[in-house]
Enzyme design. Structure first.
Site, PDB file in Angstrom:
ATOM      1  N   CYS A 194      -0.444   4.102   2.297  1.00 45.25           N
ATOM      2  CA  CYS A 194      -0.222   3.849   3.728  1.00 45.25           C
ATOM      3  C   CYS A 194       1.253   4.033   4.109  1.00 45.25           C
ATOM      4  O   CYS A 194       1.560   4.568   5.168  1.00 45.25           O
ATOM      5  CB  CYS A 194      -0.619   2.421   4.104  1.00 45.25           C
ATOM      6  SG  CYS A 194      -2.090   1.808   3.300  1.00 45.25           S
ATOM      7  N   ASP A 195       2.163   3.555   3.264  1.00 43.81           N
ATOM      8  CA  ASP A 195       3.562   3.435   3.694  1.00 43.81           C
ATOM      9  C   ASP A 195       4.559   4.307   2.942  1.00 43.81           C
ATOM     10  O   ASP A 195       5.723   4.386   3.350  1.00 43.81           O
ATOM     11  CB  ASP A 195       4.010   1.956   3.547  1.00 43.81           C
ATOM     12  CG  ASP A 195       3.170   1.027   4.407  1.00 43.81           C
ATOM     13  OD1 ASP A 195       2.728   1.464   5.475  1.00 43.81           O
ATOM     14  OD2 ASP A 195       2.948  -0.127   4.001  1.00 43.81           O
TER      15      ASP A 195
ATOM     16  N   CYS B   5       0.838  -1.207   0.000  1.00 45.71           N
ATOM     17  CA  CYS B   5       0.000   0.000   0.000  1.00 45.71           C
ATOM     18  C   CYS B   5       0.870   1.254   0.000  1.00 45.71           C
ATOM     19  O   CYS B   5       1.480   1.598   1.012  1.00 45.71           O
ATOM     20  CB  CYS B   5      -0.925  -0.013   1.212  1.00 45.71           C
ATOM     21  SG  CYS B   5      -1.952   1.461   1.329  1.00 45.71           S
TER      22      CYS B   5
END
Ligand code: NAP
Length: 313
Positions: free
Chosen positions: A138-139, A135
């Site tokens: 997200c990261d 992701c």
């Protein structure tokens, strides 16, 4: 404990939320459960630019808007409520929650989406969360000024590869063939991005590191190469969450549920919509269409069951 509804929707991405909006507008007692926060794949997408009528919107913002909209029509939304199984008992469909609670209704709309497919190479599991991610939204921010690898050649790989260049100093997109599957507009954008470099005809063999990812090994034209990277983002497709169904429903070879044009599965009283359904593409617009169709079809089904009960009374 068990609760009774007209329609239960499993999954709170665009397909489930559209189904919930329409079911509630049609005065069905409707509940939607999701194992996490609302949004499904919207939450893994930074910017959405292909939903008709909206030039550009953050995935997270669209998720909140869709949830609020459905709630305004009375949809009972329950987040962080994982489902353990969906079952069929004569005329009743049962959704069992991990909490032990049970929801019962004549109709269930399965909008459970799926999970990222794993590459299945050594080091992938070992370095998950330590340089290996599925992701970018997200990261990505954890990889400022790092060199990254993105694995895959579909829409997600090209779109997320482009997104990651906000943080990374360089992104190598590693694809197993010499042609991308991604839409031309995403390919053009990635090609125009000077921070992106393409490694074609390359099979990733291993992710290596020392406590944290520091290289990816791939094979290209018979040669094993090692590329030093601080992180590896994997976008090699999707596994549908159809296994949550305890009863057999027709599905394709990859586990996507097969439906008729009304989104009915082969199990009466169970519909499948969005990314868990076998179809040509996975777009927000098609997911919303699926959810709408299923809700209208489920409403007619619930009414016909009520008519039968009245006629036999
Ligand atoms: P996808 O379209 O299934 O593409 C997966 C990619 O990973 C393919 O290029 C495939 O290679 C490669 N791959 C699969 N298994 C592999 C393996 N074991 N090793 C190496 N490479 C492997 O998946 P996706 O990109 O995640 O997209 C999923 C769906 O969401 C698609 O319908 C897509 O259109 C949609 N989506 C749309 C958008 C958008 O419209 N903006 C954004 C993201 C996703 P081959 O090409 O050789 O098969």
């Amino acid at each position: 404990m068990s609760e009774q509804f007209d329609v239960i929707i499993v999954g709170g991405g665009p397909a489930g939320l559209a189904a919930g909006l329409y079911a509630s507008r049609m005065d069905l007692r409707s509940v939607l459960v999701d194992r996490g926060p609302l949004g499904g794949q919207l939450l893994n997408t930074e910017l959405i630019e292909d939903y008709p009528g909206i030039d550009s919107i953050l995935g997270q913002e669209l998720a909140v808007k869709m949830g609020d909209h459905a709630r305004r029509f009375g949809l009972d939304i329950r987040e962080f409520e994982p489902v353990s199984e969906v079952d069929a008992e004569s005329d009743v469909r049962v959704v069992r929650l991990e909490s032990g609670h049970e929801l019962r209704a004549p109709a269930v709309i399965l909008a459970a989406g799926g999970l990222p497919r794993k590459l299945g190479v050594p080091g992938e599991a070992e370095f998950a969360g330590r340089g290996v991610s599925y992701c970018a939204v997200c990261d990505g921010a954890f990889f400022k000024n790092e060199v990254l690898a993105v694995v895959g050649g579909g829409d997600a790989a090209l779109e997320e590869g482009d997104f990651l260049t906000r943080y990374a100093s360089k992104v190598h997109i590693i694809h197993r063939r010499d042609q991308f599957r991604a839409q031309p507009i995403l390919q053009d954008r990635a090609r125009a991005n000077k921070k992106i470099d393409f490694v074609m005809d390359a099979q990733v063999r291993e992710i290596v590191g020392n406590g944290k990812t520091n290289a990816v090994k791939y094979e290209s034209r018979g040669e094993l190469m090692e590329l030093p990277v601080g992180g590896v983002f994997i976008f090699v497709g999707f596994i549908p969450n159809s296994r949550v169904l305890k009863v057999h429903a027709d599905h394709d070879a990859e586990g996507y549920l097969v439906t008729d044009p009304e989104m009915r599965t082969s199990v009466p009283g169970i519909w499948a919509v969005g990314d868990v359904r076998a179809q040509l593409t996975k777009q927000i617009a098609t997911a919303v269409g699926d959810g709408t169709t299923a809700a209208v079809s489920a409403s007619a089904y619930v009414s016909s069951l009520r008519d039968k009960v009245r006629a036999s009374a």
